[in-house]
Every structure is written in C-alpha cells, then in structure tokens.
Design a protein around this motif. Structure first.
Motif, PDB file in Angstrom:
ATOM      1  N   SER A 157       0.848  -1.198   0.000  1.00 61.50           N
ATOM      2  CA  SER A 157       0.000   0.000   0.000  1.00 61.50           C
ATOM      3  C   SER A 157       0.887   1.253   0.000  1.00 61.50           C
ATOM      4  O   SER A 157       2.097   1.167   0.226  1.00 61.50           O
ATOM      5  CB  SER A 157      -0.916  -0.001   1.220  1.00 61.50           C
ATOM      6  OG  SER A 157      -0.133   0.161   2.375  1.00 61.50           O
ATOM      7  N   ALA A 158       0.258   2.404  -0.227  1.00 59.90           N
ATOM      8  CA  ALA A 158       1.028   3.648  -0.338  1.00 59.90           C
ATOM      9  C   ALA A 158       1.800   3.941   0.939  1.00 59.90           C
ATOM     10  O   ALA A 158       2.889   4.531   0.898  1.00 59.90           O
ATOM     11  CB  ALA A 158       0.077   4.798  -0.671  1.00 59.90           C
ATOM     12  N   ASP A 159       1.291   3.512   2.109  1.00 62.90           N
ATOM     13  CA  ASP A 159       2.013   3.776   3.362  1.00 62.90           C
ATOM     14  C   ASP A 159       2.955   2.637   3.738  1.00 62.90           C
ATOM     15  O   ASP A 159       3.435   2.555   4.865  1.00 62.90           O
ATOM     16  CB  ASP A 159       1.032   4.067   4.508  1.00 62.90           C
ATOM     17  CG  ASP A 159       0.232   2.824   4.910  1.00 62.90           C
ATOM     18  OD1 ASP A 159       0.350   1.785   4.228  1.00 62.90           O
ATOM     19  OD2 ASP A 159      -0.507   2.900   5.901  1.00 62.90           O
TER      20      ASP A 159
END
Ligand SMILES: Cc1cc2nc3c(=O)[nH]c(=O)nc-3n(C[C@H](O)[C@H](O)[C@H](O)COP(=O)(O)OP(=O)(O)OC[C@H]3O[C@@H](n4cnc5c(N)ncnc54)[C@H](O)[C@@H]3O)c2cc1C
Ligand code: FES
Length: 369
Positions: free
Chosen positions: A100-102
C-alpha cells in the motif's frame, strides 16, 4: 531475480544519528525497541497491524515493515522469522497484494497440520507482534509492458497468494488483456478472496475466474470439479497456446501443470511452495560433520537434508524457503562430498554456497558454521 526499489529513502532517524558511533547495533536495537517495537539500527522488522480470517484455516496478516526493509514487488515472497518456543523459525510467504502507499503489506497463510510457523501465525501471533522480514525475491512479477499480455493463472491451495497479487495489480490497471484464473481447493470453505474475485469478474469482462473443487461437488456457475487435466484447461481456455501461464501451489500440483503445459503455451512460469517428489536416496548410516566456526563435531545421518539433520542436532542454521530457492541457508563447505537431493548429483569440490536444505552428506564434511 527482479530488483526491488526501496519503499522510501527516509532520512536517518534523529535517535540513530545521536547514537552514532557510541553504541553497537544490538545495544542500540535493545534500547530503541523499548521506545518503539520496530526501531532498529539496520535490522528489517515488520509489526503485525492486522490479523483477520481469510478462509477456513487461513488468515490474512497486515504487516507494517520498518524503514530498513527494502520492499517487494507483487508476485514476490519474503522470508519471515519468529521465535517459537525459544527457537527462531523462518519461512517464505508471498505478498497477496501490491504494497500500500504507506508501505503496509499483506500475506495470507494457510495452517498446515503440525506446521510450526503457519500454526504460529494463525493463532498465537497477535496484532503488535514483531517479525523479522527479508527482502522480496522471486521472478513471478509483471514488467510494465507485460500487463497487456493474455494470461492464465493456475493456483493450487495457498498458491493463490502471489497470483492474487498479480490479479490485484492488473485490476488496478483496468485488466487490459484477457486473464483466466483457475483456482483449486479441496472444499469451498477453503477458497480465499472468493468474494473479491467474483466481484472483479463481474466488473471486468476480460477477467474470468473458475473455482475448482476436488472434495465438494461443484454447485455454482463459476465452479468446476476435478484435478488439473488437459480437458479442463482446453474447455476453459480455448486460446491456451497464446497464453502466458503462471502456476503456483504444492510441488505435485506445479509438476502436473508443467507436464501438461510445457512447450504448449506462449510462456510458463512456476513456483512450488513444497518440494517436488525427490528421487529415492539409499545413503544410510552417519557421517562426521565438523562445524568450523563453532568447533562442534556432530554425527549426522546421511540421506536427509543437512538443514533438517543440523536442526535435529540442536543447531540453528539460517533458513527460509527450505527448498533451494532463497539461498538463505547457503554456507561454505571446505571438505567432503554432498548430494543434491533434487537431482541425486554428488559434489565433492569445496564450495562457498552449499544449500543445506537440498543437500545431504555423503562423506564426512567440514561446514563453515
Ligand atoms: C516461495 C514460497 C512462497 C510461499 N508462500 C506462501 C504463502 O503465501 N502462504 C502460505 O500459506 N504458505 C506459503 N509458503 C509455504 C510456507 O513457506 C511454509 O512452508 C508453510 O507455511 C508451512 O510452514 P510450517 O512451518 O507451518 O510447516 P513445517 O513445520 O515446516 O512443516 C510441517 C509439515 O508440513 C509439511 N508442509 C510444509 N509446507 C507445506 C505446504 N505448503 N503444504 C503442505 N504441507 C506442507 C512439511 O513437509 C512437514 O511435514 C510458501 C513457500 C515458498 C517456498
Ligand atoms: S532455505 Fe532457501 S535455499 Fe535453503
């Protein structure tokens, strides 16, 4: 092996800068982990931040790796390590989705009867626990240009995980080319991601999924029955010869797919989660194995993998996949003859990289352990 770009090039932490060069990394880790469980000098760790059922006997873990983890691509796997009953156990698990982006990743683990790591991850493992995590490795990835290639994905049981990561990656790009997923399980309750796969098939006309049961009788339109065979493949994929095929699952499933498809499709990649059947070895008796670094001298049985024999003797060599693909167990052999249990070939030359998980002792050995 596909290269992985670091998930981020974060600046060195203030704490770490202040500590340099006054403490050794293990001392730094000891105190830093009292402030935060994944703060370390350089050791990659991942915290479990989600733990949810995925199907009968399977869980999905969401992991948040620390800044030292270099990342993994969809379709790759990582080695995870945990202390179980005082022993460090390491096994390979595939990402089941792009990171995921994080920087969070998910893995889905199927519990194996009597299995040390899978049983640990299914139950005693909790949100907040910390695992060692290795870099992503494996070649079952999609190059940017390859998303428009017609594909056939064959998943046996937990072999769905890297293929699910590819399906999710392709869905994120609008599923530009035909993709057929044939997914085998014994019973309906064991299918992971079933609702998501059905909803992707409803949304994308280019995506076709078939759930193939070997125990339960098929009941829904998108279910079929039986083991992998030429008839099922031909009926579900009329343009089979044009497809790029990825097959993943237990060794026997992957060997069957290889036997049916090798040379008959545009490209074939396979990944086995368990070793394929090995040729019988009639090496019997024991040999003397000297561990050059620790100075220990052990009597180990011939004919079984050195990794298993060393563990049974109380040693803790590094390991990961336990089937010859990750190289984690490779160690120097300065004397003696070993046998590759996959091929039966013997090797008597000194080497820097004897894989303990797929080699057995033939004669007395000196290992760099
Ligand atoms: C590249 C790679 C990727 C993998 N990805 C995943 C994944 O995404 N999800 C997942 O659940 N597993 C995955 N595995 C399998 C995983 O690494 C472990 O082998 C599995 O979880 C069993 O470990 P364990 O410690 O519980 O069993 P162990 O204590 O090592 O073994 C217990 C018994 O179970 C047998 N056994 C071991 N593995 C399996 C298996 N997979 N199926 C049937 N019998 C087995 C052993 O031969 C032994 O008899 C992957 C393996 C590889 C090599
Ligand atoms: S443990 Fe992966 S190669 Fe031996």
């Amino acid at each position: 092996m596909s290269a992985v770009t670091p998930i981020s090039a974060r600046p060195r932490s203030r704490l770490r800068r202040l500590a340099t060069p006054f403490v050794a990394p293990p001392v730094f880790d000891f105190w830093a982990q009292r402030l935060h469980p994944t703060w370390t000098w350089e050791r990659p760790l991942a915290r479990i931040v989600g733990h949810a059922p995925a199907a009968a006997g399977a869980v999905t873990l969401t992991l948040k790796p620390n800044r030292h983890w270099v990342g993994a691509l969809p379709g790759q796997h990582v080695n995870l390590g945990a202390d179980i009953d005082g022993v460090r156990v390491t096994r390979s698990y595939s990402l089941d989705a792009p990171a995921s982006a994080d920087g969070r990743i998910t893995i889905t683990v199927k519990g194996i009867e009597g299995g040390r790591m899978s049983r640990h991850l299914l139950d005693p493992a909790r949100v907040g626990d910390v695992l060692d995590i290795g870099p992503g490795f494996g070649d079952m990835t999609l190059a940017a240009a390859a998303v428009a290639t017609p594909r056939l994905l064959l998943a046996g049981g937990s072999g769905i995980t890297p293929l699910m990561a590819l399906v999710r990656q392709l869905a994120g790009q609008g599923m530009p080319a035909p993709v057929t997923l044939l997914y085998w399980a014994r019973t309906r309750a064991e299918f992971c991601f079933a609702d998501e796969l059905r909803s992707l098939a409803a949304r994308h006309t280019t995506f076709d999924v078939r759930f193939v049961l070997t125990g339960d009788a098929p009941a829904a339109d998108d279910e079929a029955g039986g083991r992998i065979d030429a008839e099922l493949l031909a009926s579900r994929v009329p343009d089979l010869a044009t497809r790029h095929v990825d097959a993943c699952g237990p060794g026997g499933f992957v060997a069957a797919a290889q036997g049916l498809l090798d040379g008959r499709v545009a490209a074939l990649r396979t990944e086995a989660f368990t070793p394929p059947p090995r040729p019988p070895v009639d090496d019997t008796g024991t040999v003397s194995v000297r561990l050059a670094r620790s100075g220990r001298e052990l009597q180990l049985p011939r004919g079984i993998a050195l990794l298993d024999a060393l563990e049974a003797a109380g040693e803790k060599p590094r390991s990961g996949c336990r089937m010859g693909i990750c190289n984690t167990c490779a160690c120097g052999k300065s004397a003696g003859t070993a046998r590759d249990l996959r091929t039966g070939a013997v090797q008597g030359e000194p080497t820097q990289a004897l894989k303990l998980c797929i080699n057995s002792a033939v004669s007395d050995l000196v290992l760099d352990l």
